[in-house]
Design a protein around this motif. Structure first.
Motif, PDB file in Angstrom:
ATOM      1  N   GLY A  17       0.801  -1.220   0.000  1.00  0.00           N
ATOM      2  CA  GLY A  17       0.000   0.000   0.000  1.00  0.00           C
ATOM      3  C   GLY A  17       0.828   1.261   0.000  1.00  0.00           C
ATOM      4  N   HIS A  18       1.977   1.234   0.684  1.00  0.00           N
ATOM      5  CA  HIS A  18       2.878   2.390   0.690  1.00  0.00           C
ATOM      6  C   HIS A  18       3.815   2.369  -0.509  1.00  0.00           C
ATOM      7  CE1 HIS A  18       1.505   3.537   4.624  1.00  0.00           C
ATOM      8  NE2 HIS A  18       1.992   2.464   5.216  1.00  0.00           N
ATOM      9  N   LEU A  19       4.296   1.177  -0.879  1.00  0.00           N
ATOM     10  CA  LEU A  19       5.367   1.097  -1.869  1.00  0.00           C
ATOM     11  C   LEU A  19       4.883   1.173  -3.311  1.00  0.00           C
ATOM     12  CD1 LEU A  19       7.579  -1.502  -0.056  1.00  0.00           C
ATOM     13  CD2 LEU A  19       8.365   0.719  -0.868  1.00  0.00           C
ATOM     14  N   LEU A  20       3.703   0.639  -3.623  1.00  0.00           N
ATOM     15  CA  LEU A  20       3.254   0.669  -5.025  1.00  0.00           C
ATOM     16  C   LEU A  20       3.126   2.090  -5.564  1.00  0.00           C
ATOM     17  CD1 LEU A  20       0.681  -2.275  -5.132  1.00  0.00           C
ATOM     18  CD2 LEU A  20       3.027  -2.221  -6.009  1.00  0.00           C
ATOM     19  N   PRO A  21       2.517   3.038  -4.820  1.00  0.00           N
ATOM     20  CA  PRO A  21       2.504   4.412  -5.341  1.00  0.00           C
ATOM     21  C   PRO A  21       3.900   5.030  -5.405  1.00  0.00           C
ATOM     22  CG  PRO A  21       1.511   4.320  -3.151  1.00  0.00           C
ATOM     23  CD  PRO A  21       1.685   2.915  -3.608  1.00  0.00           C
ATOM     24  N   LEU A  25       5.527   6.656  -8.769  1.00  0.00           N
ATOM     25  CA  LEU A  25       6.123   7.998  -8.830  1.00  0.00           C
ATOM     26  C   LEU A  25       7.573   7.911  -9.283  1.00  0.00           C
ATOM     27  CD1 LEU A  25       6.122  11.046  -8.345  1.00  0.00           C
ATOM     28  CD2 LEU A  25       6.742  10.581  -5.956  1.00  0.00           C
ATOM     29  N   ALA A  26       8.322   6.952  -8.750  1.00  0.00           N
ATOM     30  CA  ALA A  26       9.717   6.807  -9.146  1.00  0.00           C
ATOM     31  C   ALA A  26       9.836   6.596 -10.649  1.00  0.00           C
ATOM     32  CB  ALA A  26      10.358   5.632  -8.398  1.00  0.00           C
ATOM     33  N   THR A  27       8.956   5.783 -11.203  1.00  0.00           N
ATOM     34  CA  THR A  27       8.980   5.510 -12.636  1.00  0.00           C
ATOM     35  C   THR A  27       8.714   6.780 -13.431  1.00  0.00           C
ATOM     36  OG1 THR A  27       8.267   3.226 -12.273  1.00  0.00           O
ATOM     37  CG2 THR A  27       7.929   4.143 -14.474  1.00  0.00           C
ATOM     38  N   GLU A  28       7.758   7.584 -12.982  1.00  0.00           N
ATOM     39  CA  GLU A  28       7.442   8.830 -13.688  1.00  0.00           C
ATOM     40  C   GLU A  28       8.589   9.832 -13.570  1.00  0.00           C
ATOM     41  OE1 GLU A  28       5.483  11.769 -15.893  1.00  0.00           O
ATOM     42  OE2 GLU A  28       5.157   9.600 -15.743  1.00  0.00           O
ATOM     43  N   LEU A  29       9.177   9.962 -12.392  1.00  0.00           N
ATOM     44  CA  LEU A  29      10.300  10.894 -12.229  1.00  0.00           C
ATOM     45  C   LEU A  29      11.506  10.456 -13.048  1.00  0.00           C
ATOM     46  CD1 LEU A  29      10.089  11.590  -8.385  1.00  0.00           C
ATOM     47  CD2 LEU A  29       9.541  13.200 -10.236  1.00  0.00           C
ATOM     48  N   GLY A  49       7.987  -5.858  -7.596  1.00  0.00           N
ATOM     49  CA  GLY A  49       7.557  -4.731  -8.410  1.00  0.00           C
ATOM     50  C   GLY A  49       8.473  -3.532  -8.379  1.00  0.00           C
ATOM     51  N   LYS A  50       9.535  -3.573  -7.576  1.00  0.00           N
ATOM     52  CA  LYS A  50      10.436  -2.424  -7.524  1.00  0.00           C
ATOM     53  C   LYS A  50      11.144  -2.264  -8.867  1.00  0.00           C
ATOM     54  CE  LYS A  50      14.414  -2.590  -5.368  1.00  0.00           C
ATOM     55  NZ  LYS A  50      15.320  -2.133  -6.457  1.00  0.00           N
ATOM     56  N   PRO A 166      -1.315   6.856  -7.236  1.00  0.00           N
ATOM     57  CA  PRO A 166      -0.708   6.252  -8.426  1.00  0.00           C
ATOM     58  C   PRO A 166      -0.838   4.733  -8.419  1.00  0.00           C
ATOM     59  CG  PRO A 166       0.740   7.911  -7.478  1.00  0.00           C
ATOM     60  CD  PRO A 166      -0.356   7.692  -6.497  1.00  0.00           C
ATOM     61  N   VAL A 167      -1.096   4.162  -9.603  1.00  0.00           N
ATOM     62  CA  VAL A 167      -1.215   2.708  -9.734  1.00  0.00           C
ATOM     63  C   VAL A 167      -0.198   2.205 -10.752  1.00  0.00           C
ATOM     64  CG1 VAL A 167      -3.665   2.735  -9.140  1.00  0.00           C
ATOM     65  CG2 VAL A 167      -2.988   2.848 -11.541  1.00  0.00           C
ATOM     66  N   ARG A 168      -0.037   0.894 -10.774  1.00  0.00           N
ATOM     67  CA  ARG A 168       0.905   0.266 -11.690  1.00  0.00           C
ATOM     68  C   ARG A 168       0.532   0.549 -13.141  1.00  0.00           C
ATOM     69  NH1 ARG A 168       0.075  -5.705  -9.782  1.00  0.00           N
ATOM     70  NH2 ARG A 168      -2.023  -4.870  -9.533  1.00  0.00           N
ATOM     71  N   ALA A 169       1.549   0.690 -13.982  1.00  0.00           N
ATOM     72  CA  ALA A 169       1.310   0.997 -15.401  1.00  0.00           C
ATOM     73  C   ALA A 169       0.476  -0.088 -16.066  1.00  0.00           C
ATOM     74  CB  ALA A 169       2.650   1.164 -16.129  1.00  0.00           C
TER      75      ALA A 169
END
Length: 398
Positions: A17-21, A25-29, A49-50, A166-169
């Motif tokens: 719940g904390h890490l997926l968003p 965000l990390a992917t977008e940045l 999923g990291k 944010p959710v997974r792509a």
């Protein structure tokens, strides 16, 4: 993409719940050309999923339970985590730190505020979490997933930004996929999950509840259910006795595809679950976890149930009879599920990762993005409102 590459540190507790968003965000940045590092605990470093580009720095995260005898040990862990985070800041020089809640956020945000590093907290639930509540007055921005957030004091209203969760792509890519056709004689595909390891109450009640449906509905059922390993055999036997075809497993690799195929979801009301249901637009019957802190899962259902996209059943009232009643109300009319799906879809905030990235980028160069402030014209046109009065894993060098 911005004109300058900057560094950002994300801090998140060791749950999905904390890490997926945080991963989203990390992917977008990273897509925008920035460098991102993650601070978490040992459990979080192992969450699937990291992104490969994202290094996970493990720090101690003190826990403060009900026993005061453990508080000193927890405080020492927080102070050690703060020191280790400051050491990372010295070498990484972040433009901003983003906290997603959970214990590892505490020492990281403590370090950021003491080092005068701009800090954003993101709240995934409809109740402001304990760590985010603690720092609400000291951070530069509070990003929320819902237009109404309990335990968020109105004196912080000027720094609140509604961005969504944010959710997974892979899930977000299904947003434009139409709701699967549901006809009077077609299959009724039901997806049941209860978290990372399933929920026993769902295993005990859902099979019997589905068996109580009118024959015209029961004979068309096709069930996919996630169960605890120790419950698999008993649940399989229940479905076999009821003559209901069901695929059971402790984990489904292709959960996004199964969500896309489903006509109805039954499960808990965690923040990531709600975000994915609204991203794809799937009707749901939600049973909030009764021991969730501050009853936040029940609060998470508020927007979705008001819209007509979901039904909520408290666990103390969750019975086979009540479940069958709610499914019947949704599914007896072929248009009922489609209307609920559309209502759920309308609650989605598909630009959550981009809007959160815009907010984070506003520190270290760009101007503040007023467009995503609560009450502004965000991508979903959400109504104004805030509940009043309320890479590889490695350890940072010590």
């Amino acid at each position: 993409m911005t004109g300058a590459n900057r560094h950002y540190v994300l801090a998140a507790g060791g749950t999905g719940g904390h890490l997926l968003p945080a991963f989203a965000l990390a992917t977008e940045l990273e897509r925008r050309g920035h460098h991102v590092a993650l601070i978490t605990d040992a459990r979080g470093a192992e969450i699937p999923g990291k992104p490969d580009f994202l290094p996970a720095h493990v720090i101690p995260a003190g826990r403060f339970g009900r026993n005061p005898l453990t508080w000193f040990k927890g405080l020492m862990a927080v102070l050690e985590g703060r020191r280790m985070a400051l050491r990372l800041f010295d070498s990484f020089e972040p433009s901003a730190v983003v906290g997603f809640g959970g214990y590892p956020s505490l020492p990281t945000i403590l370090a950021a505020t003491s080092a005068d590093v701009p800090t954003v907290v993101h709240e995934q639930n409809a109740v402001l979490g304990r760590v985010n509540r603690l720092f609400a007055g000291r951070v530069q921005a509070i990003a929320t997933a819902y237009p109404e957030v309990e335990r968020l004091d109105t004196k912080h209203a000027e720094k609140v930004h509604l961005v969504g969760n944010p959710v997974r792509a892979g899930v977000l890519s299904l947003r434009e996929v139409p709701f699967p056709a549901f006809t009077e004689d077609g299959l009724l595909r039901v997806l049941v999950t209860g978290g990372s390891q399933g929920a026993r109450v769902l295993s005990e009640i859902v099979p019997d509840g589905l068996s109580m449906l009118p024959p015209a509905l029961r004979q068309r059922l096709q069930v996919t259910q996630q169960c605890r390993p120790e419950d698999l055999d008993a649940v399989r036997e229940r479905y076999r006795n009821h003559g209901i075809p069901a695929e059971l497993a402790t984990y489904f690799e292709d959960m996004a595809a199964r969500l896309a195929d489903a006509h109805l979801f039954i499960g808990r009301a965690g923040a990531s679950t709600i975000a994915e249901l609204t991203a794809v637009g799937r009707p749901a019957i939600l049973i909030p976890l009764p021991i969730a802190t501050d009853d936040h899962q029940a609060a998470n259902t508020r927007e979705l149930t008001r819209s007509g996209g979901a039904r909520m059943i408290r666990q103390e009232r969750f019975s086979g009879k009540e479940l069958a009643k709610q499914i019947k109300a949704l599914a007896e009319n072929p248009q009922g599920l489609a209307k609920a799906a559309h209502a759920a879809w309308n609650c989605g905030r598909p630009r959550a990762a981009q809007d959160l990235a815009d907010l984070v980028e506003s520190f270290g160069g760009a101007d503040m993005m007023d467009v995503i402030r609560v009450g502004g014209n965000n991508a979903r046109g959400a109504s104004q409102g805030m509940a009043a009065g309320q890479g590889a894993s490695r350890e940072i060098t010590k």
